[in-house]
Design an enzyme around this catalytic site. Structure first.
Site, PDB file in Angstrom:
ATOM      1  N   CYS A   2       1.005  -0.966  -0.253  1.00 35.00           N
ATOM      2  CA  CYS A   2      -0.069  -0.319   0.125  1.00 35.00           C
ATOM      3  C   CYS A   2       0.309   1.059  -0.246  1.00 35.00           C
ATOM      4  CB  CYS A   2      -1.086   0.013   1.321  1.00 35.00           C
ATOM      5  SG  CYS A   2      -1.998  -1.470   1.352  1.00 35.00           S
ATOM      6  N   ARG A  27       1.096   1.775  -6.185  1.00 33.39           N
ATOM      7  CA  ARG A  27       1.842   0.860  -4.817  1.00 33.39           C
ATOM      8  C   ARG A  27       0.154  -0.178  -4.509  1.00 33.39           C
ATOM      9  NH1 ARG A  27       6.663   1.702  -2.199  1.00 33.39           N
ATOM     10  NH2 ARG A  27       6.170   0.370  -0.549  1.00 33.39           N
ATOM     11  N   TRP A  73      -3.611  -1.710  -1.546  1.00 33.72           N
ATOM     12  CA  TRP A  73      -3.673  -3.535  -2.278  1.00 33.72           C
ATOM     13  C   TRP A  73      -4.309  -4.048  -1.597  1.00 33.72           C
ATOM     14  CZ3 TRP A  73      -1.646  -7.940  -1.953  1.00 33.72           C
ATOM     15  CH2 TRP A  73      -1.309  -8.719  -3.066  1.00 33.72           C
ATOM     16  N   ASN A  99       1.053  -0.643   6.034  1.00 30.37           N
ATOM     17  CA  ASN A  99       1.178  -0.669   4.570  1.00 30.37           C
ATOM     18  C   ASN A  99       2.101  -2.383   5.398  1.00 30.37           C
ATOM     19  OD1 ASN A  99       2.629  -1.737   2.158  1.00 30.37           O
ATOM     20  ND2 ASN A  99       4.263  -0.616   2.571  1.00 30.37           N
ATOM     21  N   GLY A 100       1.834  -3.636   4.715  1.00 25.97           N
ATOM     22  CA  GLY A 100       2.227  -4.679   5.908  1.00 25.97           C
ATOM     23  C   GLY A 100       1.126  -5.755   6.127  1.00 25.97           C
ATOM     24  N   GLU A 486       9.524 -12.752 -19.915  1.00 26.31           N
ATOM     25  CA  GLU A 486       9.250 -10.823 -19.738  1.00 26.31           C
ATOM     26  C   GLU A 486       8.496 -10.832 -20.703  1.00 26.31           C
ATOM     27  OE1 GLU A 486       9.769  -7.907 -17.994  1.00 26.31           O
ATOM     28  OE2 GLU A 486      10.018  -9.484 -17.161  1.00 26.31           O
ATOM     29  N   LYS A 490       4.975  -9.603 -19.608  1.00 22.49           N
ATOM     30  CA  LYS A 490       4.313  -7.620 -19.435  1.00 22.49           C
ATOM     31  C   LYS A 490       3.174  -8.102 -20.589  1.00 22.49           C
ATOM     32  CE  LYS A 490       7.548  -5.612 -18.179  1.00 22.49           C
ATOM     33  NZ  LYS A 490       7.326  -6.688 -17.404  1.00 22.49           N
ATOM     34  N   GLU A 493       0.587  -9.026 -18.071  1.00 19.96           N
ATOM     35  CA  GLU A 493       0.479  -7.977 -16.681  1.00 19.96           C
ATOM     36  C   GLU A 493      -0.575  -6.601 -17.171  1.00 19.96           C
ATOM     37  OE1 GLU A 493       4.086  -7.612 -14.258  1.00 19.96           O
ATOM     38  OE2 GLU A 493       4.828  -7.019 -16.586  1.00 19.96           O
ATOM     39  N   HIS A 509       7.710 -29.995 -26.928  1.00 18.46           N
ATOM     40  CA  HIS A 509       6.890 -31.154 -25.802  1.00 18.46           C
ATOM     41  C   HIS A 509       5.939 -31.069 -24.850  1.00 18.46           C
ATOM     42  CE1 HIS A 509      11.058 -33.069 -26.377  1.00 18.46           C
ATOM     43  NE2 HIS A 509      11.681 -31.769 -27.216  1.00 18.46           N
ATOM     44  N   LYS A 608       3.773  -2.116  -7.522  1.00 16.49           N
ATOM     45  CA  LYS A 608       4.506  -1.876  -8.244  1.00 16.49           C
ATOM     46  C   LYS A 608       5.223  -2.314  -6.986  1.00 16.49           C
ATOM     47  CE  LYS A 608       7.818   0.230 -11.076  1.00 16.49           C
ATOM     48  NZ  LYS A 608       7.795  -0.690 -11.899  1.00 16.49           N
TER      49      LYS A 608
END
Length: 613
Positions: A2, A27, A73, A99-100, A486, A490, A493, A509, A608
């Protein structure tokens, strides 16, 4: 994960807090809220983004010189008004943001319920606040002392900030495992608190980073730091090296696009002062000051999460090639729990954009206790991983606001490549001719990135062509395999389209069963030692009517004739080419997200800086 912000001083708190929340929204953006003290305690909170909160507060009396704000968040409890922060104590006098994660909140909640406490939300934060309130009432102690007692029993991670209706000239804050920076006003008559420096820099560049297990008592003209044993600590005051323009969009539609287009300068800044191809030198104090331990390491372990893990995987290929030392790449979340074998003399490279990634931080602390050398590669100066590491290097990418990492990734690749070149040369496993060649190739990357960015309009057209696909497959070999991973990440996301990254040869395979005329397959197929093999893999996809999008080196007429669509990047040595080939992956994800009408800077469910497990 957060975002928290607070103000105490002579200015109006609400405008400062609101602007700070907007800057910290990367965040978390499930809900937001503010608490203001002006005679009484007034709390306002709203599900959704900060703009939704702002809209509900139009016309309200928001005058106050002290306040706290939060953008969430969600961890405990769904995103909704009642779970939004700040939370209020049973007696209505205290408000707190957090936050946590408090891991033992269920036990604490049961104890408090037996005492008659009621809970409005589903959050661990409300439990912690009412636990603090209960301690204060039962012990008839100050809020500062109640917080100290409570935190000795709490299990988990936190940054908390409290305001008290009965003490309207004081903020109480504490941290363990989540970041907190305090800005000191220019005239030392006000203080600004935040999860990072972005809400602070337009008011002051004089800051104090709070460390784990520290408690801060903040008045307009006073900052007192103590440990949980009630001993005073002298604050370490620093000056921020950050400009306001770095956290503004600068005319771009989104931060993500701005940060993609900043990569010529961010990679240059990463190399500047370190790589001098003309003189044939690499200057990197973190390596030079620990060169014997690095040269003699029997094993290097790279620990990271998400995009940083992909950078680490590419570094494994590069370091093993140039330094001839075994490299393992570990997900930090797995490494910290599986009782890994770490021996004295091992080198642990921790890679993190924020420098606050909780799993990575705990993993390196554990490895440090076992005698390994911890080498941190982070973007944020003064971050937790930077402080825990015994050596390291900053990426110098500047603030990255877009939730999906772009410029930080290429900067991480640049730093890891520099380290591999320096170490290989010092060990003698990299001869002088190849060393000088790679130095020149690396130094040329910032000059070649603009040519890649010139493909943006073409990539945008491809995005509209493929935006309705349900699935994507990304394939690459060798140094390009991590770029396939990557690229798939992306796209997931930013566009919420299912995507997988695979080694191109491994495709036979299993994943080849997915191939039909509706499946776009993205090949990272720049010219390298695998080029003829990747051509065979493309033919296998075309034979099954798959749609091929290929990232190719300029002048590659063979793949151009085979693929449905191509994106061209400049020629470069295969070892540094991924810093170019990843950029079309970033652009494709961005433009598909935009074409689908999504908020590419704030993808759903993501944040983030992952400061919780």
């Amino acid at each position: 994960m957060c975002g928290i912000v607070a103000y105490i001083g002579h200015k109006q708190a609400y405008p400062i807090i609101l602007k700070g929340l907007k800057r910290l929204e990367y965040r978390g953006y499930d809900s937001s809220g503010v608490a203001l003290l002006n005679g009484g305690l007034n709390v306002y909170k709203k599900k959704g983004k900060v703009a939704d909160l702002e809209e509900t507060l139009v016309g309200k009396d928001l005058h106050a010189n002290i306040g706290i704000g939060h953008t969430r968040w969600a961890t405990h409890g769904e995103p909704c008004d009642r779970n939004a922060h700040p939370h209020v104590s049973e007696n209505g006098k205290l408000a707190m943001i957090h936050n946590g994660i408090i891991e033992n909140y269920n036990q604490l909640k049961s104890e408090l319920q037996k005492k008659g406490y009621n809970f409005i939300s589903d959050t661990d934060t409300e439990v912690l606040l009412k636990f603090i309130e209960d301690i204060q009432l039962n012990n008839k102690c100050s809020l500062e002392e109640a917080v100290r007692i409570a935190l000795k029993r709490v299990v988990g991670a936190y940054v908390i900030i409290l305001i008290d209706q009965d003490n309207p000239d004081t903020l109480i804050a504490a941290r363990k495992g989540s970041p907190l920076v305090i800005g000191i006003g220019k005239n030392r008559d006000e203080h600004f608190l935040a999860s990072d420096a972005s809400p602070i820099i337009e008011y002051t560049k004089t800051v104090v980073y709070v460390n784990d297990y520290e408690l801060a008592i903040i008045k307009p003209d006073e900052l007192i730091l103590k440990n949980l044993g009630n001993e005073k600590i002298t604050p370490y005051v620093q000056q921020l090296d950050l400009e306001l323009a770095a956290i503004e969009k600068g005319g771009y539609d989104h931060f993500m696009l701005k940060e993609i287009f900043e990569q010529p300068s961010t990679v240059f800044d990463c190399l500047r002062g370190r790589v001098d191809a003309e003189k044939g030198t690499i200057t990197m104090a973190g390596v030079e000051n620990n060169i014997e331990q690095l040269k003699n390491a029997q094993r290097i372990i790279i620990i990271a999460c998400g995009t940083s893990w992909h950078a680490g995987l590419l570094a494994e290929y590069i370091i093993e090639e140039l330094c001839r030392v075994p490299v393992e790449v570990e997900y930090a979340s797995e490494f910290r729990y599986r009782n890994p074998v770490v021996q004295k003399g091992d080198v642990i490279i921790a890679v993190s954009q924020s420098g606050e990634t909780a799993d990575t931080l705990v993993a390196i602390e554990k490895a440090k206790e076992q005698g390994a050398l911890i080498f941190g590669i982070v973007n944020v100066v003064g971050s937790s991983i930077a402080r825990v590491s015994q050596a390291g290097a900053y990426t110098h990418a500047g603030p990255e606001i877009g939730v999906a990492s772009t410029k930080a990734f290429t900067a991480q690749l640049a730093v890891l490549t520099i380290i591999a070149l320096k170490l290989g040369y010092e060990k003698g496993t990299l001869d002088n001719k190849r060393f000088l060649h790679l130095l020149n190739e690396l130094e040329a990357i910032p000059e070649k990135i603009p040519a890649t960015l010139q493909q943006a309009e073409h990539v945008k057209q491809l995005a509209y062509k493929y935006k309705d696909a349900r699935d994507f497959l990304y394939l690459g070999r060798g140094y390009n395999f991590p770029i396939a991973l990557e690229g798939a990440l992306k796209l997931k996301e930013i566009s919420y389209i299912h995507a997988e990254g695979y080694p191109a040869a491994e495709m036979k395979h299993g994943p080849i069963a997915l191939v039909d005329e509706n499946l776009p397959v993205v090949f990272i197929a720049t010219k390298d030692s695998y080029h003829e093999k990747i051509i065979s893999n493309i033919q296998e996809i075309k034979a099954r009517k798959g749609k091929v999008i290929a990232v190719i080196t300029e002048g590659d007429d063979v793949i151009t004739k085979m693929a449905d669509d191509v994106i061209v990047v400049p020629a470069a040595d295969e070892l540094v080419a991924p810093m170019l080939s990843v950029i079309p992956m970033q652009l494709l994800a961005y433009y598909i997200g935009v074409a689908k009408g999504l908020d590419v800077d704030k993808p759903r469910n993501l944040a983030k800086s992952v400061t919780v497990e």
